[in-house]
Structures are given as structure tokens and as C-alpha cells.
Design an enzyme around this catalytic site. Structure first.
Site, PDB file in Angstrom:
ATOM      1  N   LYS A  10     -13.823 -53.807  22.563  1.00 44.47           N
ATOM      2  CA  LYS A  10     -15.132 -53.596  21.913  1.00 44.47           C
ATOM      3  C   LYS A  10     -16.270 -53.254  22.881  1.00 44.47           C
ATOM      4  CE  LYS A  10     -13.124 -53.593  18.668  1.00 44.47           C
ATOM      5  NZ  LYS A  10     -13.054 -52.375  17.877  1.00 44.47           N
ATOM      6  N   HIS A  26      -6.674 -52.862  28.353  1.00 48.65           N
ATOM      7  CA  HIS A  26      -7.526 -54.055  28.228  1.00 48.65           C
ATOM      8  C   HIS A  26      -7.015 -55.169  29.133  1.00 48.65           C
ATOM      9  CE1 HIS A  26      -9.577 -52.393  24.811  1.00 48.65           C
ATOM     10  NE2 HIS A  26      -8.636 -52.613  23.926  1.00 48.65           N
ATOM     11  N   SER A  37     -19.163 -57.071  17.406  1.00 46.49           N
ATOM     12  CA  SER A  37     -18.242 -55.978  17.105  1.00 46.49           C
ATOM     13  C   SER A  37     -16.822 -56.519  16.886  1.00 46.49           C
ATOM     14  CB  SER A  37     -18.282 -54.972  18.255  1.00 46.49           C
ATOM     15  OG  SER A  37     -17.468 -53.876  17.992  1.00 46.49           O
TER      16      SER A  37
HETATM   17  P1  A3P Z   1     -19.763 -51.571  16.894  1.00 50.07           P
HETATM   18  O1  A3P Z   1     -18.751 -52.416  16.189  1.00 50.07           O
HETATM   19  O2  A3P Z   1     -20.872 -52.396  17.501  1.00 50.07           O
HETATM   20  O3  A3P Z   1     -20.281 -50.454  16.065  1.00 50.07           O
HETATM   21  P2  A3P Z   1     -13.905 -50.250  21.365  1.00 50.07           P
HETATM   22  O4  A3P Z   1     -13.687 -48.776  21.304  1.00 50.07           O
HETATM   23  O5  A3P Z   1     -13.937 -50.824  22.734  1.00 50.07           O
HETATM   24  O6  A3P Z   1     -12.972 -50.961  20.429  1.00 50.07           O
HETATM   25  O7  A3P Z   1     -15.367 -50.518  20.835  1.00 50.07           O
HETATM   26  C1  A3P Z   1     -15.749 -50.206  19.532  1.00 50.07           C
HETATM   27  C2  A3P Z   1     -17.257 -50.242  19.488  1.00 50.07           C
HETATM   28  O8  A3P Z   1     -17.777 -49.067  20.160  1.00 50.07           O
HETATM   29  C3  A3P Z   1     -17.790 -50.198  18.070  1.00 50.07           C
HETATM   30  O9  A3P Z   1     -19.035 -50.897  18.143  1.00 50.07           O
HETATM   31  C4  A3P Z   1     -17.993 -48.705  17.877  1.00 50.07           C
HETATM   32  O10 A3P Z   1     -18.861 -48.374  16.829  1.00 50.07           O
HETATM   33  C5  A3P Z   1     -18.570 -48.335  19.244  1.00 50.07           C
HETATM   34  N1  A3P Z   1     -18.469 -46.894  19.536  1.00 50.07           N
HETATM   35  C6  A3P Z   1     -17.378 -46.110  19.509  1.00 50.07           C
HETATM   36  N2  A3P Z   1     -17.706 -44.832  19.769  1.00 50.07           N
HETATM   37  C7  A3P Z   1     -19.050 -44.807  19.969  1.00 50.07           C
HETATM   38  C8  A3P Z   1     -19.995 -43.772  20.250  1.00 50.07           C
HETATM   39  N3  A3P Z   1     -19.636 -42.508  20.370  1.00 50.07           N
HETATM   40  N4  A3P Z   1     -21.290 -44.124  20.382  1.00 50.07           N
HETATM   41  C9  A3P Z   1     -21.688 -45.406  20.270  1.00 50.07           C
HETATM   42  N5  A3P Z   1     -20.836 -46.429  19.992  1.00 50.07           N
HETATM   43  C10 A3P Z   1     -19.534 -46.134  19.833  1.00 50.07           C
END
Ligand code: A3P
Length: 289
Positions: free
Chosen positions: A44, A100, A130
Site C-alpha cells: 500500500k 514486499h 489503504s
Molecule cells: P489508496 O487506498 O489510499 O487510494 P499498492 O499499489 O502499494 O498496493 O498501493 C495502493 C495505493 O496506491 C492505493 O491507495 C491506490 O489508490 C494508490 N495508487 C495507485 N496508483 C496510484 C496513482 N497513479 N496515483 C496515486 N495513488 C495511486
């Protein structure tokens, strides 16, 4: 109910996504190549975002790959079921690889190699929010009973991939090494173009202005939210139920303020200060601590 997590050398992993044999192979037998590029995160922190950025940089800004191939095939996780054997024989040059894994369980052959690591880190309060929504929508995690309880598990590290603090501190031990770069989610959010340029410089990759613009445009939250190859909508709903919460949820900074009560916030700050004592890097979210 079958068990949800298994323990590998003291760290929990989700049974539906990982198995001990593949993790052990990744840790002990996988051979790193000097031109490998590793996208390392605590869940996240912006993993998926960095996957798409690296894919576009590799393709000099051409979005075709991002639009036609799922992110898990472009920048595969090394520790998920079956993935390590595919990555092992991959003829991609360079290989883009996601993980991870905490530092102490990471691929042993990485030590002493020239392979590059980009470690993306995000405000742990936003990570907790998140992850809370992710835990509700995916069968990889336990459905949290309440946000407060979930945050307490987050702080003790009693969740998959272990403690955020240990993960960050473990990887930050590489600070100062030529092949290691830290990218905060917050800087990426505030200045995507500047961040992409910094990443290109670290990778030794020169892109012209048009290509850099394309990387930024094709990795905007809105673009990625609509891109089936990035938004995990190809994953069956018994693994990820996006009706409960979309994977691309809010994509912003500071959403924790909408979720933390004052007492929970104070408790979090207290633990944060204790656990992060001695860490020499300053993070954007520490200004008000
Ligand atoms: P939120 O749940 O706060 O919206 P990961 O990819 O490490 O699993 O993290 C997912 C988080 O990154 C989610 O956060 C997602 O919306 C956010 N995320 C993914 N792509 C993004 C982008 N292009 N810009 C901003 N946030 C992004």
C-alpha cells in the site's frame, strides 16, 4: 475456515498469494542479474504506481505495454505463487521485479550485485487506511473487525509482511549505497514529473521531454484507475471484490485525517516516535510530529 496466513521465519504471508517453498527459493537460490531493477515496498505504499512508472520508463514513454499486459506480468512479484520460476527464466532486459519482502528475507544473491532498488515509502497512517480497505476487499487478508483494532495490529506488525517499522528500517540500512533510491509516495504525488526525472537519473535512463510527459500522463491516478492492466479488475472477485472497495481507491495523501480519532492518532504518534528513533532520514509526514 482454512488458515489465512503462514509464518515464514517469523514473518506472516497470505496463504492465498504465497507459499513457503517459493519464498525460500527467492531468498536462497534466485540469481540476481546486475541489470535487474527492483520495485520494493511495504504493501500500500505505491507499489502499483511504481510498477507502471518503471514499465513506461523501460519503454521510453510508449504506453502500449502498460495498456496491453497486466502489471503482474510486466513487473512480477518475486514472492507470489509460481512467480519466482517465471522471473528466473525471463529474457526481459532489464527485468523489472516487485517485492514486499522485508530486507532480511530478500534474495541473498542481491548482496554485492549492482542491481538497483527503488524503495517506495508512504506515510504509515495512509498505508494503514489503504490497507484497511484492502483487507476488507481481498480474501488474502482477514476482514478487519474495526479500524481501531486494525491499526493496533498494524502497529504491532501482526499482519502479512510484518511490521511497517521493521520493513522501513531494514531497507533504509541501504541508504547511501549507489544502487539504492528512496521514493516517497508524497513526493511522487506532489511532483510527479520531478520524481520521474529523478528515477530516470537513478536508472541511468535518458528520456526526452515528450517521453517524460507520457510517463506522467499514463501513470496519473485517473488513467491507472481506468486501465484494466493496472487496476486489478482482471482479478476474479473471490480474490478481490472491488464492489466492496476499489483497488484504486482514493490515490491521495492525508486520508488518514478522515479515519483516525484523536486518541488513536496520539497513540500512533507515540509508537511512531519510539520505533523510528535513530532513523536518519526525514520524511514529509514528520513535519507535524
Ligand atoms: P489508496 O487506498 O489510499 O487510494 P499498492 O499499489 O502499494 O498496493 O498501493 C495502493 C495505493 O496506491 C492505493 O491507495 C491506490 O489508490 C494508490 N495508487 C495507485 N496508483 C496510484 C496513482 N497513479 N496515483 C496515486 N495513488 C495511486
Amino acid at each position: 475456515m482454512s488458515r489465512q496466513f503462514f509464518d515464514y521465519k517469523g514473518t506472516l504471508f497470505p496463504c492465498m498469494a504465497c507459499n513457503a517453498e517459493d519464498i525460500a527459493f527467492a531468498e536462497n537460490e534466485f540469481q540476481v542479474r546486475d541489470d535487474d531493477i527492483y520495485n520494493i515496498t511495504y504493501p500500500k505504499a505505491g507499489t502499483t504506481w511504481m510498477m507502471d512508472i518503471l514499465s513506461l520508463i523501460k519503454k521510453n514513454g510508449d504506453p502500449t505495454w502498460n495498456k496491453t499486459v497486466p502489471n503482474w506480468d510486466r513487473v512480477p512479484w518475486i514472492e507470489t505463487n509460481g512467480s519466482v520460476q517465471k522471473v528466473r527464466v525471463s529474457e526481459e532486459q532489464p527485468r523489472l521485479i516487485t517485492s514486499h519482502l522485508p530486507r532480511h528475507l530478500f534474495v541473498k544473491s542481491f548482496d554485492g550485485s549492482k542491481a538497483k532498488v527503488i524503495y517506495t515509502v508512504r506515510n504509515p497512517k495512509d498505508v494503514a487506511v489503504s490497507l484497511y480497505y484492502f483487507a476488507k476487499m481481498t480474501s488474502f487478508y482477514k476482514d478487519p473487525e474495526s479500524f481501531d483494532e486494525f491499526v493496533k495490529d498494524f502497529l504491532t506488525g501482526d499482519i502479512p509482511y510484518g511490521s511497517w517499522f521493521d520493513h522501513v528500517k531494514g531497507w533504509l540500512e541501504m541508504l547511501g549505497k549507489e544502487n539504492f533510491m528512496v521514493q516517497t509516495y508524497e513526493d511522487l504525488y506532489k511532483d510527479p514529473r520531478g520524481s520521474v526525472l529523478k528515477i530516470c537519473k537513478f536508472l541511468g535512463k535518458e528520456l526526452d521531454d515528450k517521453a517524460v510527459d507520457s510517463v506522467v500522463e499514463n501513470t496519473s491516478f485517473q488513467f491507472m484507475k481506468e486501465n484494466q492492466m493496472s487496476n486489478f479488475s482482471l482479478v476474479p472477485s473471490n480474490y478481490m471484490d472491488q464492489e466492496k472497495s476499489p483497488f484504486m481507491r482514493k490515490g491521495t495523501t492525508g486520508d488518514w485525517k478522515n479515519h483516525f480519532t484523536e486518541p488513536l492518532n496520539e497513540y500512533f504518534d507515540k509508537i511512531y516516535k519510539e520505533k523510528m528513533q535513530g532513523v536518519c532520514m526525514k520524511f514529509p509526514w514528520e513535519e507535524n510530529l
